[in-house]
Design a protein around this motif. Structure first.
Motif, PDB file in Angstrom:
ATOM      1  N   TRP A   1      -6.609   4.203  15.903  1.00  0.00           N
ATOM      2  CA  TRP A   1      -5.786   3.604  14.850  1.00  0.00           C
ATOM      3  C   TRP A   1      -5.132   2.344  15.392  1.00  0.00           C
ATOM      4  N   TYR A   2      -4.834   1.446  14.480  1.00  0.00           N
ATOM      5  CA  TYR A   2      -4.113   0.232  14.856  1.00  0.00           C
ATOM      6  C   TYR A   2      -2.899   0.090  13.946  1.00  0.00           C
ATOM      7  N   SER A   3      -1.811  -0.367  14.494  1.00  0.00           N
ATOM      8  CA  SER A   3      -0.670  -0.722  13.643  1.00  0.00           C
ATOM      9  C   SER A   3       0.062  -1.886  14.288  1.00  0.00           C
TER      10      SER A   3
ATOM     11  N   GLU B   1       0.855  -1.184   0.000  1.00  0.00           N
ATOM     12  CA  GLU B   1       0.000   0.000   0.000  1.00  0.00           C
ATOM     13  C   GLU B   1       0.889   1.231   0.000  1.00  0.00           C
ATOM     14  N   LYS B   2       0.700   2.069  -0.964  1.00  0.00           N
ATOM     15  CA  LYS B   2       1.526   3.271  -1.077  1.00  0.00           C
ATOM     16  C   LYS B   2       1.080   4.351  -0.108  1.00  0.00           C
ATOM     17  N   ILE B   3      -0.196   4.401   0.156  1.00  0.00           N
ATOM     18  CA  ILE B   3      -0.702   5.498   0.977  1.00  0.00           C
ATOM     19  C   ILE B   3      -1.256   4.976   2.288  1.00  0.00           C
ATOM     20  N   MET B   4      -1.292   5.847   3.254  1.00  0.00           N
ATOM     21  CA  MET B   4      -1.872   5.481   4.533  1.00  0.00           C
ATOM     22  C   MET B   4      -3.364   5.228   4.335  1.00  0.00           C
ATOM     23  N   PRO B   5      -3.847   4.091   4.754  1.00  0.00           N
ATOM     24  CA  PRO B   5      -5.247   3.746   4.497  1.00  0.00           C
ATOM     25  C   PRO B   5      -6.223   4.520   5.367  1.00  0.00           C
TER      26      PRO B   5
ATOM     27  N   ASN C   1       1.555   1.420   7.721  1.00  0.00           N
ATOM     28  CA  ASN C   1       1.135   0.363   8.609  1.00  0.00           C
ATOM     29  C   ASN C   1      -0.082   0.772   9.456  1.00  0.00           C
ATOM     30  N   LEU C   2      -0.321   2.066   9.515  1.00  0.00           N
ATOM     31  CA  LEU C   2      -1.413   2.581  10.350  1.00  0.00           C
ATOM     32  C   LEU C   2      -2.763   2.302   9.724  1.00  0.00           C
TER      33      LEU C   2
END
Lengths: 204, 127
Positions: free
Chosen positions: A36-38, A7-11, A49-50
């Motif tokens: 948030w979870y990571s 994933e290129k961008i933070m989801p 990862n977030l």
């Protein structure tokens, strides 16, 4: 085999953006919060990862979210929950955090769930009473002792930082010898990335 | 002897004191609260009312029907979210088809329910 760039961008969740509707029959909180979870055990970058999990702006909304998530002691190692105010991403380089810092404390495994819950209730219920200073809180599940952190905006205000420490001790009912450490994000970044002089500007 | 104007100013500008109120019901919220686009509250007086809830109040809301409703948009993340986040009443979970799920749910329920039984109960810290 080389790791693929997944994933290129933070989801960011599209359904969790924009104004949050506050149901009229619920108890509104002072702020809207995002959870948030990571998990640090993956090789992806921190921001990739977030995952934004849920958002709430009422007492009922908090419980709706919290009661359907596993307690920290049930999570896998290196899991992290981040609870931050709406508009603040859990990243050092984010504008609200850039001059800030973190109180971090180490908590024994047996009490992490209760400590995290007490910290959640105090922060969401606005018990710290330091204006807009609190940015968010973090629990990190680790091999030995878990850690709790509380992020604030102004690392240079010693009186404020000391006030947050006192409230933390009170809220968590910590023994006086609990290991606690305050560090500005600037300092933390220097230690983590010794070559960098400024925060990276991407993803803001 | 006298402090400089700058010093006097610094002394007079502490963290603004705000009024602490316990809200037990929505009807007790002041009328002059408004909301910002982000959803936060502000009052019409600077440094005025903020919304505080103490621990006991927060815990007392834990089992309210609105708080027990499953969230509508919680993603299912293995190992993070409770295994089955479809609508379910707490007391109907015992009759789940999957024993495994039921066990995990009841384990989580036990954690979740414990503080509600005795709101003032605190964990023991071994010194």
């Amino acid at each position: 085999m080389e790791e693929e760039e997944e994933e290129k961008i933070m989801p960011l969740r599209p359904d969790l953006q924009g104004p949050l509707e506050i149901p009229p029959n619920e108890h509104r909180l002072q702020y809207v919060w995002n959870l948030w979870y990571s998990n640090r055990s993956t090789k992806r970058n921190y921001d990739q990862n977030l995952r934004q999990i849920c958002r709430f702006g009422t007492v009922e909304g908090f419980w709706r979210c919290y009661q359907w998530l596993k307690r920290p002691s049930y999570l896998s190692l290196q899991s992290i929950y981040h609870l931050f105010k709406e508009g603040i991403k859990p990243m050092w380089e984010f504008p609200s955090n850039i001059n800030g810092g973190t109180w971090k404390l180490w908590v024994r495994k047996g009490v992490i769930d209760r400590c995290w819950e007490n910290l959640l209730l105090a922060v969401v219920g606005e018990q710290f009473d330091v204006g807009d200073e609190i940015c968010g809180i973090v629990v990190c599940v680790r091999n030995q002792e878990d850690t709790l952190s509380i992020w604030n905006k102004t690392a240079s205000d010693q009186r404020l930082v000391e006030g947050i420490r006192k409230k933390l001790v009170e809220v968590l009912q910590l023994p006086s010898n609990t290991l606690m450490e305050y560090k500005s994000h600037t300092q933390a970044m220097k230690e983590t990335f010794p070559g960098h002089k400024t925060f990276p500007q991407k993803h803001l | 002897m006298s402090a400089s104007p700058a010093a006097r100013q610094a002394v007079s500008q502490g963290i603004p004191m705000s009024r602490r109120i316990n809200i037990n019901h929505e009807s007790e919220l002041p009328n002059d609260l408004s909301s910002t686009p982000g959803g936060s509250l502000f009052s019409t007086t600077p440094g005025g009312t903020r919304v505080y809830y103490d621990r006991n109040f927060m815990l007392s809301m834990r089992n309210s029907p609105l708080a027990r409703t499953p969230p509508t948009n919680l993603p299912s993340i293995p190992g993070v979210t409770v295994p089955d986040n479809r609508p379910a009443k707490p007391d109907s979970r015992k009759s789940r088809d999957s024993d495994e799920d039921a066990k995990r749910l009841s384990a989580i329920d036990a954690t979740a329910a414990a503080p509600a039984k005795d709101e003032d109960e605190q964990f023991q810290i071994e010194l």
